[in-house]
Design an enzyme around this catalytic site. Structure first.
Site, PDB file in Angstrom:
ATOM      1  N   THR A  51     -52.357 -12.543  -9.279  1.00  0.00           N
ATOM      2  CA  THR A  51     -52.092 -13.396  -8.783  1.00  0.00           C
ATOM      3  C   THR A  51     -52.265 -14.941  -7.944  1.00  0.00           C
ATOM      4  O   THR A  51     -51.656 -15.627  -7.409  1.00  0.00           O
ATOM      5  CB  THR A  51     -51.417 -12.487  -8.047  1.00  0.00           C
ATOM      6  OG1 THR A  51     -50.576 -11.388  -8.853  1.00  0.00           O
ATOM      7  CG2 THR A  51     -50.426 -12.633  -7.259  1.00  0.00           C
ATOM      8  N   ASP A  84     -43.419 -10.726  -9.235  1.00  0.00           N
ATOM      9  CA  ASP A  84     -43.787  -9.803 -10.226  1.00  0.00           C
ATOM     10  C   ASP A  84     -43.267  -8.756 -10.513  1.00  0.00           C
ATOM     11  O   ASP A  84     -42.903  -8.126 -11.803  1.00  0.00           O
ATOM     12  CB  ASP A  84     -45.145  -8.810  -9.257  1.00  0.00           C
ATOM     13  CG  ASP A  84     -46.536  -9.639  -9.194  1.00  0.00           C
ATOM     14  OD1 ASP A  84     -47.589  -9.895  -9.936  1.00  0.00           O
ATOM     15  OD2 ASP A  84     -46.737 -10.186  -8.071  1.00  0.00           O
ATOM     16  N   ASP A 103     -48.840  -4.530 -16.440  1.00  0.00           N
ATOM     17  CA  ASP A 103     -48.938  -5.565 -15.404  1.00  0.00           C
ATOM     18  C   ASP A 103     -48.185  -6.789 -15.362  1.00  0.00           C
ATOM     19  O   ASP A 103     -48.930  -8.066 -15.973  1.00  0.00           O
ATOM     20  CB  ASP A 103     -50.367  -6.337 -14.754  1.00  0.00           C
ATOM     21  CG  ASP A 103     -51.076  -6.669 -14.001  1.00  0.00           C
ATOM     22  OD1 ASP A 103     -50.559  -7.170 -13.128  1.00  0.00           O
ATOM     23  OD2 ASP A 103     -51.795  -7.179 -13.461  1.00  0.00           O
ATOM     24  N   GLU A 139     -47.405  -1.574 -11.447  1.00  0.00           N
ATOM     25  CA  GLU A 139     -48.386  -2.076  -9.989  1.00  0.00           C
ATOM     26  C   GLU A 139     -47.261  -2.167  -9.028  1.00  0.00           C
ATOM     27  O   GLU A 139     -47.255  -1.361  -8.445  1.00  0.00           O
ATOM     28  CB  GLU A 139     -49.560  -3.638 -10.617  1.00  0.00           C
ATOM     29  CG  GLU A 139     -49.959  -4.099  -9.507  1.00  0.00           C
ATOM     30  CD  GLU A 139     -50.636  -5.737  -9.496  1.00  0.00           C
ATOM     31  OE1 GLU A 139     -51.251  -5.824  -8.299  1.00  0.00           O
ATOM     32  OE2 GLU A 139     -50.458  -6.184 -10.379  1.00  0.00           O
ATOM     33  N   ILE A 184     -47.438 -10.043 -13.884  1.00  0.00           N
ATOM     34  CA  ILE A 184     -48.716 -11.121 -13.344  1.00  0.00           C
ATOM     35  C   ILE A 184     -50.029 -10.561 -13.494  1.00  0.00           C
ATOM     36  O   ILE A 184     -50.403 -10.113 -11.829  1.00  0.00           O
ATOM     37  CB  ILE A 184     -48.266 -12.283 -12.185  1.00  0.00           C
ATOM     38  CG1 ILE A 184     -46.608 -12.299 -12.335  1.00  0.00           C
ATOM     39  CG2 ILE A 184     -49.351 -12.975 -12.330  1.00  0.00           C
ATOM     40  CD1 ILE A 184     -45.743 -13.728 -11.698  1.00  0.00           C
ATOM     41  N   ASP A 185     -51.230 -10.583 -13.576  1.00  0.00           N
ATOM     42  CA  ASP A 185     -52.288 -10.507 -13.601  1.00  0.00           C
ATOM     43  C   ASP A 185     -52.833 -12.135 -13.060  1.00  0.00           C
ATOM     44  O   ASP A 185     -52.776 -12.678 -13.627  1.00  0.00           O
ATOM     45  CB  ASP A 185     -53.455 -10.573 -14.264  1.00  0.00           C
ATOM     46  CG  ASP A 185     -54.494  -9.341 -14.750  1.00  0.00           C
ATOM     47  OD1 ASP A 185     -54.908  -9.191 -13.113  1.00  0.00           O
ATOM     48  OD2 ASP A 185     -55.164  -9.716 -15.541  1.00  0.00           O
ATOM     49  N   ASP A 212     -54.905  -3.494 -15.698  1.00  0.00           N
ATOM     50  CA  ASP A 212     -55.291  -4.821 -16.083  1.00  0.00           C
ATOM     51  C   ASP A 212     -56.072  -4.382 -17.115  1.00  0.00           C
ATOM     52  O   ASP A 212     -55.954  -5.319 -17.493  1.00  0.00           O
ATOM     53  CB  ASP A 212     -56.281  -4.597 -15.110  1.00  0.00           C
ATOM     54  CG  ASP A 212     -56.059  -4.682 -13.713  1.00  0.00           C
ATOM     55  OD1 ASP A 212     -55.162  -6.241 -13.177  1.00  0.00           O
ATOM     56  OD2 ASP A 212     -56.496  -4.631 -12.480  1.00  0.00           O
TER      57      ASP A 212
END
Length: 364
Positions: free
Chosen positions: A164, A57, A159, A82, A161-162, A300
């Site tokens: 995860t 991430d 974000d 994030e 990697i949404d 997000d």
């Protein structure tokens, strides 16, 4: 090329580089083993795998920040994400993960985080420093040259990697990977409203050679003219009688809320990833995404909210929606100074205002 078009181009290429990193972390065996391996307390480096999961991430986040700053240095301080980029490795060293000026320097830095695994670190650093062209981005529209934005008034949420959980532990046949998205959204500091959004899906189609094709969606609103433009055009929207009666919900949604929606004739579907759900509303796969809980965050929602706004839709605060007598000033808003990044009031993502009016009658 106007500044808004130039920023859109930079963010599209940054999102594709991020998607490439996400793909190679899944497709390279040594990287994948690091991602999925579970270690016991008795093993030598019990914290390493936890750190590496976070590193995937953080590396994407820092790469996007770096690439934005190269073209727009003034935006470097207003990019929020994030992840925290400070690591403590197994030797007790505190390391700031960042993209260095050369691939070799980035390799050495990543190797310090990754237990001196120089070969794997170099593999990742090569992706970080790769020169991405617009032709590499899997999008369906040419980039307009006349899009303008007040760069000095922008803030950015990322974000990296949404979804995860699905990324690290996908469902059977890797279908959970379809839910993974890279999200980059820009908003106006003066109003708090998103004006430019990129949603990149790294894992759309698994090819016969077992490599993945992705897809990238975007949308923007010009602040001075009100002109909107999106890569999502009518021919690509899956708007049917069934999808117009479909609503996305979260896995732990309130039973009373679900009962009201079902009694009104809606089909409720649970899918992973907030960014994925909102994008699919934009694509016409559902009429709305309703969430009564505070389980999403600014990173997000900023990017897909901009895309929805470019299509005439948006995202409103769920609690304010229930309490308000009208639909004015209910949009989710963003700030560079907010201490709490949660969308505390829940949300409703919608593609057209008629759906909001329908939900008002059902829920209020």
């Amino acid at each position: 090329m106007e500044n808004g078009s130039k920023l859109l181009l930079v963010l599209l290429k940054a999102s594709e580089k991020a998607a490439n990193i996400a793909r190679v972390c899944r497709q390279n065996k040594s990287l994948f083993d690091l991602l999925i391996q579970e270690k016991s307390e008795a093993e030598k480096n019990p914290s390493f795998i936890r750190d590496f999961k976070t590193l995937a991430d953080v590396l994407i986040q820092e790469t996007i920040k770096h690439d934005i700053a190269l073209e727009f240095p003034e935006l470097a301080k207003v990019v929020q994400g994030e992840e925290n980029n400070t690591f403590t490795n197994t030797l007790g060293e505190t390391i700031i993960v960042e993209v260095c000026s050369t691939c070799l320097e980035t390799t050495f830095l990543l190797a310090r985080v990754m237990g001196n695994d120089t070969e794997t670190a170099n593999f990742l650093a090569t992706e970080v420093h790769k020169n991405i062209q617009l032709k590499d981005v899997q999008t369906v529209q040419d980039i307009p040259n006349d899009f303008t934005l007040p760069i000095e008034d922008l803030g950015i949420w990322i974000d990296p990697i949404d979804a995860t959980g699905e990324y690290v532990h996908p469902a059977v046949d890797d279908k959970g990977l379809h839910c993974v998205t890279v999200l980059i959204g820009a908003y106006l500091k003066s109003t708090g409203l998103p004006v430019l959004g990129i949603v990149n899906k790294p894992f759309c189609e698994l090819r016969t050679d077992q490599l993945w094709n992705g897809s990238c969606y975007w949308g923007y609103l010009e602040t001075d003219t009100g002109k909107c433009y999106s890569s999502i055009v009518k021919d690509f929207v899956y708007d049917t009688d069934e999808t117009s009666k479909t609503i996305f919900i979260g896995r732990s949604e309130d039973e009373d809320l679900k009962s009201k929606l079902r009694k009104a004739g809606f089909i409720l579907i649970e899918i992973a990833g907030a960014g994925n759900k909102i994008l699919n509303v934009a694509l016409g796969m559902a009429a709305a995404y309703v969430l009564s809980k505070n389980s999403t965050y600014k990173w997000d929602t900023c990017a897909p909210q901009a895309i929805l706004r470019s299509l005439g839709g948006g995202i409103v605060d769920y609690q304010k929606f229930l309490e308000s007598t009208n639909l004015d000033d209910l949009d989710l808003k963003y700030s560079t100074t907010s201490a709490n990044a949660a969308n505390n009031g829940g949300l409703i993502a919608y593609r057209n205002v008629e759906m909001l009016l329908t939900l008002k009658q059902i829920l209020c």
